[in-house]
Every structure is written in C-alpha cells, then in structure tokens.
Motif scaffolding. Structure first.
Motif, PDB file in Angstrom:
ATOM      1  N   ASP A   1      69.468 110.798 -61.158  1.00 13.69           N
ATOM      2  CA  ASP A   1      69.010 109.482 -60.700  1.00 13.69           C
ATOM      3  C   ASP A   1      68.075 109.573 -59.494  1.00 13.69           C
ATOM      4  OD1 ASP A   1      70.845 110.224 -58.816  1.00 13.69           O
ATOM      5  OD2 ASP A   1      71.953 108.341 -58.850  1.00 13.69           O
TER       6      ASP A   1
ATOM      7  N   THR B   1      65.541 106.911 -60.035  1.00 15.26           N
ATOM      8  CA  THR B   1      66.009 105.584 -60.419  1.00 15.26           C
ATOM      9  C   THR B   1      67.011 104.973 -59.449  1.00 15.26           C
ATOM     10  OG1 THR B   1      67.805 106.508 -61.761  1.00 15.26           O
ATOM     11  CG2 THR B   1      65.692 106.123 -62.864  1.00 15.26           C
ATOM     12  N   HIS B   2      67.401 105.671 -58.414  1.00 15.97           N
ATOM     13  CA  HIS B   2      68.477 105.173 -57.547  1.00 15.97           C
ATOM     14  C   HIS B   2      68.113 103.893 -56.801  1.00 15.97           C
ATOM     15  CE1 HIS B   2      66.240 107.636 -54.657  1.00 15.97           C
ATOM     16  NE2 HIS B   2      66.806 106.923 -53.698  1.00 15.97           N
ATOM     17  N   ASN B   3      66.847 103.570 -56.680  1.00 18.22           N
ATOM     18  CA  ASN B   3      66.454 102.348 -55.981  1.00 18.22           C
ATOM     19  C   ASN B   3      66.126 101.192 -56.921  1.00 18.22           C
ATOM     20  OD1 ASN B   3      66.735 103.313 -53.341  1.00 18.22           O
ATOM     21  ND2 ASN B   3      64.720 104.291 -53.428  1.00 18.22           N
ATOM     22  N   LEU B   4      66.309 101.390 -58.213  1.00 23.32           N
ATOM     23  CA  LEU B   4      66.013 100.323 -59.171  1.00 23.32           C
ATOM     24  C   LEU B   4      67.127  99.279 -59.170  1.00 23.32           C
ATOM     25  CD1 LEU B   4      64.679 102.438 -62.183  1.00 23.32           C
ATOM     26  CD2 LEU B   4      63.355 101.192 -60.457  1.00 23.32           C
ATOM     27  N   SER B   5      66.812  98.121 -59.714  1.00 26.73           N
ATOM     28  CA  SER B   5      67.810  97.049 -59.752  1.00 26.73           C
ATOM     29  C   SER B   5      68.939  97.394 -60.728  1.00 26.73           C
ATOM     30  CB  SER B   5      67.150  95.740 -60.192  1.00 26.73           C
ATOM     31  OG  SER B   5      66.827  95.791 -61.570  1.00 26.73           O
TER      32      SER B   5
ATOM     33  N   THR C   1      68.032  96.815 -64.377  1.00 28.00           N
ATOM     34  CA  THR C   1      67.154  97.860 -64.898  1.00 28.00           C
ATOM     35  C   THR C   1      67.943  99.130 -65.208  1.00 28.00           C
ATOM     36  OG1 THR C   1      65.313  96.966 -63.617  1.00 28.00           O
ATOM     37  CG2 THR C   1      65.073  99.218 -64.435  1.00 28.00           C
ATOM     38  N   LEU C   2      68.876  99.473 -64.324  1.00 27.92           N
ATOM     39  CA  LEU C   2      69.710 100.650 -64.564  1.00 27.92           C
ATOM     40  C   LEU C   2      70.564 100.474 -65.813  1.00 27.92           C
ATOM     41  CD1 LEU C   2      70.816 101.482 -60.921  1.00 27.92           C
ATOM     42  CD2 LEU C   2      69.154 102.715 -62.338  1.00 27.92           C
TER      43      LEU C   2
END
Length: 179
Positions: free
Chosen positions: A91, A94-98, A101-102
C-alpha cells in the motif's frame, strides 16, 4: 480536536452476511484439514528421517507422499487467507487514498483472485483428467498421480467463490461508503 482514524482498506469479517459467514466457516474447515495433512506429513518425515539414521527403517515412498499431499494441503489455505485479508498487499502508493477508493481497488483485486482461482481449478482438473487417461502412477508406491492433483481443485474452487463474494462485498461497501 479529534485525531482522524486510519482507514480500514478491507471488508471486515463482521460485516459479512450469512453467505459470507458460511464461506468463512467452510474455508476455515478446509484450512484446518490442510493443517492436519501438513502435521501428518511432518510426523511421517520425522519417522522416516529418524528411522533411516537410527535403525535403518525408512517410510517407503515418503518423498512421493510428501510431494503429492503438500500440494493439496497448500491449496486448502488460499480461500481462508483471502477472506481474512491475508493476501500480500503493498500500500505504498495507496495509503493516502480515500476509504471508498481503497474498497473499490480491493474489490477489483478480489475479482482477479477469484478469476485466478477459477482458472487454476479448471486447469488442475483438466490436467488431472489427462494424467488419469494416461494412467500415470508414482514411481515407488504406484499411486495414481491424478488423485492428489484432483484434490487441489476444491481449494481453488472455494478460492474462486471467496474471491467473487469478496468482490461483491467490497464493491457494495465502496458504493455505500460504509461497511
């Protein structure tokens, strides 16, 4: 001021419905059976190794049995692992995505896992039937090779079903925006 909570990028098992709970129970049972097979293989290997080194006794075909049954046992862990989010995920990007979205990305990943499970189940079965038609047996014990190959199929089929269930479950969560 309240500190923001870290997002939960996966579907929690306590949000499963009756079908998900049934799949989780079936996957857990299959994983336990796989674990028992591995315990039996370890005991057989210990008896064979210690017997070989001490009294000259060896379990006939121990390597054949280990190779055949280890594949079946390993296939039995995949569905349980996927349902509990034990898959390897990176991640970093992707760890800062909403949260939504995740969940959507996890849904796509679960669809891919389910598709992979279905493909491997199909090809394992086709391969097992080809080996059966050829009459291939193991070298020492002369066991039909197709049987352990066919025994991998239930694990991959359950992985396909678990992947499809998780796809739908995570997609629903992404659409609703909550578990």
């Amino acid at each position: 001021m309240q500190e923001p909570q870290a997002p939960t990028p996966y579907a929690l098992k306590d949000t499963f419905g009756p079908l998900g709970n049934f799949l989780l129970t079936a996957a857990r049972l299959m994983a336990v059976v796989g674990g028992l097979i591995f315990v039996g293989l370890v005991l057989m290997s210990i008896v064979s190794i210690v017997g070989r080194k001490t009294v000259g006794f060896v379990v006939p075909g121990d390597v054949e049995v280990l190779q055949m049954l280890a594949a079946c046992a390993a296939a039995s862990f995949f569905p349980y692992c996927h349902l509990l989010h034990g898959d390897v995920k990176v991640d970093f990007f992707t760890h800062n995505l909403s949260q939504r979205t995740l969940w959507f990305m996890d849904a796509i990943g679960s669809l891919l896992v389910g598709s992979f499970g279905a493909l491997i189940a199909w090809r394992s079965w086709a391969g097992a039937m080809t080996v059966k038609d050829a009459g291939e047996t193991s070298m020492i014990l002369a066991w039909p090779v197709w049987i352990p190959q066919a025994l991998m199929v239930p694990g991959f089929l359950l992985l396909a079903v678990a992947g499809l269930y998780m796809f739908l479950h995570q997609l629903r969560m992404a659409m609703k925006g909550q578990p």
